[in-house]
Structures are given as structure tokens and as C-alpha cells.
Motif scaffolding. Sequence first.
Motif, PDB file in Angstrom:
ATOM      1  N   MET A   1       8.639 -10.085  50.163  1.00  0.00           N
ATOM      2  CA  MET A   1       8.494  -8.680  50.568  1.00  0.00           C
ATOM      3  C   MET A   1       8.812  -7.761  49.400  1.00  0.00           C
ATOM      4  N   ALA A   2       9.863  -8.079  48.658  1.00  0.00           N
ATOM      5  CA  ALA A   2      10.241  -7.236  47.526  1.00  0.00           C
ATOM      6  C   ALA A   2       9.145  -7.228  46.471  1.00  0.00           C
ATOM      7  N   ALA A   3       8.542  -8.369  46.259  1.00  0.00           N
ATOM      8  CA  ALA A   3       7.483  -8.460  45.257  1.00  0.00           C
ATOM      9  C   ALA A   3       6.261  -7.637  45.645  1.00  0.00           C
ATOM     10  N   HIS A   4       6.095  -7.410  46.931  1.00  0.00           N
ATOM     11  CA  HIS A   4       4.923  -6.686  47.407  1.00  0.00           C
ATOM     12  C   HIS A   4       5.269  -5.325  48.007  1.00  0.00           C
ATOM     13  N   ALA A   5       6.526  -4.900  47.875  1.00  0.00           N
ATOM     14  CA  ALA A   5       6.975  -3.663  48.494  1.00  0.00           C
ATOM     15  C   ALA A   5       6.247  -2.435  47.967  1.00  0.00           C
ATOM     16  N   SER A   6       5.777  -2.508  46.736  1.00  0.00           N
ATOM     17  CA  SER A   6       5.131  -1.343  46.153  1.00  0.00           C
ATOM     18  C   SER A   6       3.670  -1.223  46.574  1.00  0.00           C
ATOM     19  N   THR A   7       3.166  -2.159  47.353  1.00  0.00           N
ATOM     20  CA  THR A   7       1.769  -2.098  47.778  1.00  0.00           C
ATOM     21  C   THR A   7       1.664  -1.694  49.233  1.00  0.00           C
ATOM     22  N   ASP A   8       0.485  -1.284  49.597  1.00  0.00           N
ATOM     23  CA  ASP A   8       0.233  -0.945  50.999  1.00  0.00           C
ATOM     24  C   ASP A   8       0.176  -2.192  51.868  1.00  0.00           C
ATOM     25  N   LEU A   9       0.119  -3.349  51.246  1.00  0.00           N
ATOM     26  CA  LEU A   9       0.002  -4.595  51.992  1.00  0.00           C
ATOM     27  C   LEU A   9       1.347  -5.204  52.370  1.00  0.00           C
ATOM     28  N   ALA A  10       2.419  -4.570  51.959  1.00  0.00           N
ATOM     29  CA  ALA A  10       3.748  -5.137  52.200  1.00  0.00           C
ATOM     30  C   ALA A  10       3.980  -5.434  53.680  1.00  0.00           C
ATOM     31  N   ARG A  11       3.511  -4.582  54.552  1.00  0.00           N
ATOM     32  CA  ARG A  11       3.749  -4.798  55.982  1.00  0.00           C
ATOM     33  C   ARG A  11       3.015  -6.033  56.496  1.00  0.00           C
TER      34      ARG A  11
ATOM     35  N   GLY B   1       3.484 -15.690  56.334  1.00  0.00           N
ATOM     36  CA  GLY B   1       4.358 -16.851  56.196  1.00  0.00           C
ATOM     37  C   GLY B   1       3.644 -18.176  56.413  1.00  0.00           C
ATOM     38  N   ASP B   2       2.343 -18.124  56.651  1.00  0.00           N
ATOM     39  CA  ASP B   2       1.555 -19.329  56.902  1.00  0.00           C
ATOM     40  C   ASP B   2       1.213 -20.006  55.573  1.00  0.00           C
ATOM     41  N   LEU B   3       1.635 -21.237  55.408  1.00  0.00           N
ATOM     42  CA  LEU B   3       1.454 -21.944  54.141  1.00  0.00           C
ATOM     43  C   LEU B   3      -0.015 -22.071  53.756  1.00  0.00           C
ATOM     44  N   ALA B   4      -0.884 -22.386  54.712  1.00  0.00           N
ATOM     45  CA  ALA B   4      -2.311 -22.521  54.398  1.00  0.00           C
ATOM     46  C   ALA B   4      -2.869 -21.195  53.880  1.00  0.00           C
ATOM     47  N   PHE B   5      -2.487 -20.076  54.506  1.00  0.00           N
ATOM     48  CA  PHE B   5      -2.961 -18.775  54.046  1.00  0.00           C
ATOM     49  C   PHE B   5      -2.427 -18.473  52.652  1.00  0.00           C
ATOM     50  N   VAL B   6      -1.130 -18.673  52.458  1.00  0.00           N
ATOM     51  CA  VAL B   6      -0.512 -18.342  51.170  1.00  0.00           C
ATOM     52  C   VAL B   6      -1.127 -19.196  50.052  1.00  0.00           C
ATOM     53  N   MET B   7      -1.367 -20.475  50.331  1.00  0.00           N
ATOM     54  CA  MET B   7      -1.999 -21.330  49.322  1.00  0.00           C
ATOM     55  C   MET B   7      -3.429 -20.879  49.047  1.00  0.00           C
ATOM     56  N   ALA B   8      -4.165 -20.515  50.090  1.00  0.00           N
ATOM     57  CA  ALA B   8      -5.540 -20.039  49.906  1.00  0.00           C
ATOM     58  C   ALA B   8      -5.555 -18.742  49.099  1.00  0.00           C
ATOM     59  N   ARG B   9      -4.607 -17.862  49.360  1.00  0.00           N
ATOM     60  CA  ARG B   9      -4.535 -16.595  48.621  1.00  0.00           C
ATOM     61  C   ARG B   9      -4.188 -16.854  47.158  1.00  0.00           C
ATOM     62  N   ALA B  10      -3.210 -17.721  46.925  1.00  0.00           N
ATOM     63  CA  ALA B  10      -2.839 -18.066  45.551  1.00  0.00           C
ATOM     64  C   ALA B  10      -4.013 -18.729  44.832  1.00  0.00           C
TER      65      ALA B  10
ATOM     66  N   ALA C   1      -2.009 -15.633  35.541  1.00  0.00           N
ATOM     67  CA  ALA C   1      -2.016 -15.732  37.002  1.00  0.00           C
ATOM     68  C   ALA C   1      -0.685 -16.210  37.563  1.00  0.00           C
ATOM     69  N   PHE C   2       0.020 -17.032  36.801  1.00  0.00           N
ATOM     70  CA  PHE C   2       1.284 -17.596  37.274  1.00  0.00           C
ATOM     71  C   PHE C   2       2.496 -17.034  36.534  1.00  0.00           C
ATOM     72  N   ALA C   3       2.344 -15.859  35.955  1.00  0.00           N
ATOM     73  CA  ALA C   3       3.411 -15.244  35.165  1.00  0.00           C
ATOM     74  C   ALA C   3       4.682 -14.981  35.968  1.00  0.00           C
ATOM     75  N   ALA C   4       4.564 -14.854  37.276  1.00  0.00           N
ATOM     76  CA  ALA C   4       5.739 -14.590  38.114  1.00  0.00           C
ATOM     77  C   ALA C   4       6.654 -15.809  38.233  1.00  0.00           C
ATOM     78  N   LEU C   5       6.183 -16.977  37.794  1.00  0.00           N
ATOM     79  CA  LEU C   5       6.970 -18.199  37.915  1.00  0.00           C
ATOM     80  C   LEU C   5       7.626 -18.564  36.595  1.00  0.00           C
ATOM     81  N   SER C   6       8.832 -19.100  36.699  1.00  0.00           N
ATOM     82  CA  SER C   6       9.493 -19.635  35.508  1.00  0.00           C
ATOM     83  C   SER C   6       8.782 -20.932  35.112  1.00  0.00           C
ATOM     84  N   ALA C   7       9.053 -21.403  33.927  1.00  0.00           N
ATOM     85  CA  ALA C   7       8.450 -22.663  33.459  1.00  0.00           C
ATOM     86  C   ALA C   7       8.823 -23.817  34.392  1.00  0.00           C
ATOM     87  N   ASP C   8      10.091 -23.851  34.817  1.00  0.00           N
ATOM     88  CA  ASP C   8      10.526 -24.909  35.734  1.00  0.00           C
ATOM     89  C   ASP C   8       9.821 -24.805  37.082  1.00  0.00           C
ATOM     90  N   ASP C   9       9.701 -23.578  37.604  1.00  0.00           N
ATOM     91  CA  ASP C   9       9.017 -23.383  38.884  1.00  0.00           C
ATOM     92  C   ASP C   9       7.548 -23.777  38.780  1.00  0.00           C
TER      93      ASP C   9
END
Length: 161
Positions: free
Chosen positions: A9-19, A27-36, A137-145
Motif C-alpha cells: 500500500m505504501a509503495a502505491h499510496a501516491s497513485t490513484d490505484l492505491a485503494r 492480494g491474489d497471487l495469480a493477479f499480482v504475478m500476472a501484473r508483475a 523493472a525490478f529496481a524495487a528489489l534488493s539483489a538478495d530479493d
Amino acid sequence: MPEATDSMMAAHASTDLARLWDTVVGGDLAFVMARANAISVGSANAALATHGLKVRSYSVLALAAAGTRPTQKELSEFLKLDPSQIVSLIDQLETRELVRREPNPSDRRVNVVVVTEAGRALYEQAREATQVAERSAFAALSADDLTTLASLVRTIANSTD
């Protein structure tokens, strides 16, 4: 899967899509994976455009450049694409003289796909472009992540073979 996390939520709070992230779909894994995946593929396609490639054609070229001599059937199964899509992709690459079909020495009824010299050169340029796009595309992740994510996704992708 539980509702979207506070960090999402914090990562997306500045967008209109936060809600929308605070819904079952967010929170659906299939959706989140498809979006990523859509974000990743879009970034890669943009980087590959200057080379006249897209993710699918690049994947065929990369597998041919790896020296694996894949058959069309193997490409279809590995890339999870319909055989007719593979034929079209190979035809496009062959028209550009980036790959060629050769008879498989162990079964001459089957063709393998091999890279040409021009294909190898283009692959090397395209690979650099995809690596830059991937880092972006994956800049939000650490190298370990990122290492963990790659391992987990590869486990899922490989579990059906």
C-alpha cells in the motif's frame, strides 16, 4: 492469500490505484504475478523494439544462440506457446536470417533451430538491452530479493515439466 500488505500500500499510496491494492484482487497471487509479468514483459519489449524483437522472438533466438539445438516441439513446450506460434516466430527469424532450421541428426524427420552468425550478433546486443530493462523493472528489489524471486519463480515454472 491475505489482503495486500502495508508495504504494498505504501509503495502505491501516491497513485490513484492505491485503494484497489486493498482488495482481494490486490492480494491474489495469480493477479499480482500476472501484473508483475506484464510490467516485466512490457519493459523487455520496449528494450527489444530497437532490435526488431519482442520477448517471444527473443526467447527463440536466445535458445538457438545457447547452442541447445531445440526442436520446434521443444520450443513450443518450453515457452508454453502453441506450435503454430513457434512456426511463425521461427519463420520471422529465418526471414531475417537470424536462425535456420536444420534436420536433427538423430531424427531427420524433425528440424532443430540453430542461430546464424547474424543471429548471434543480434542476440548479444538484445541480451544487453534485456538486462538493462530487467534491472529497471525490478529496481524495487534488493539483489538478495531478486535472487530469491528468480529461484521461486523458476521453481514454479519448472514444476510442470
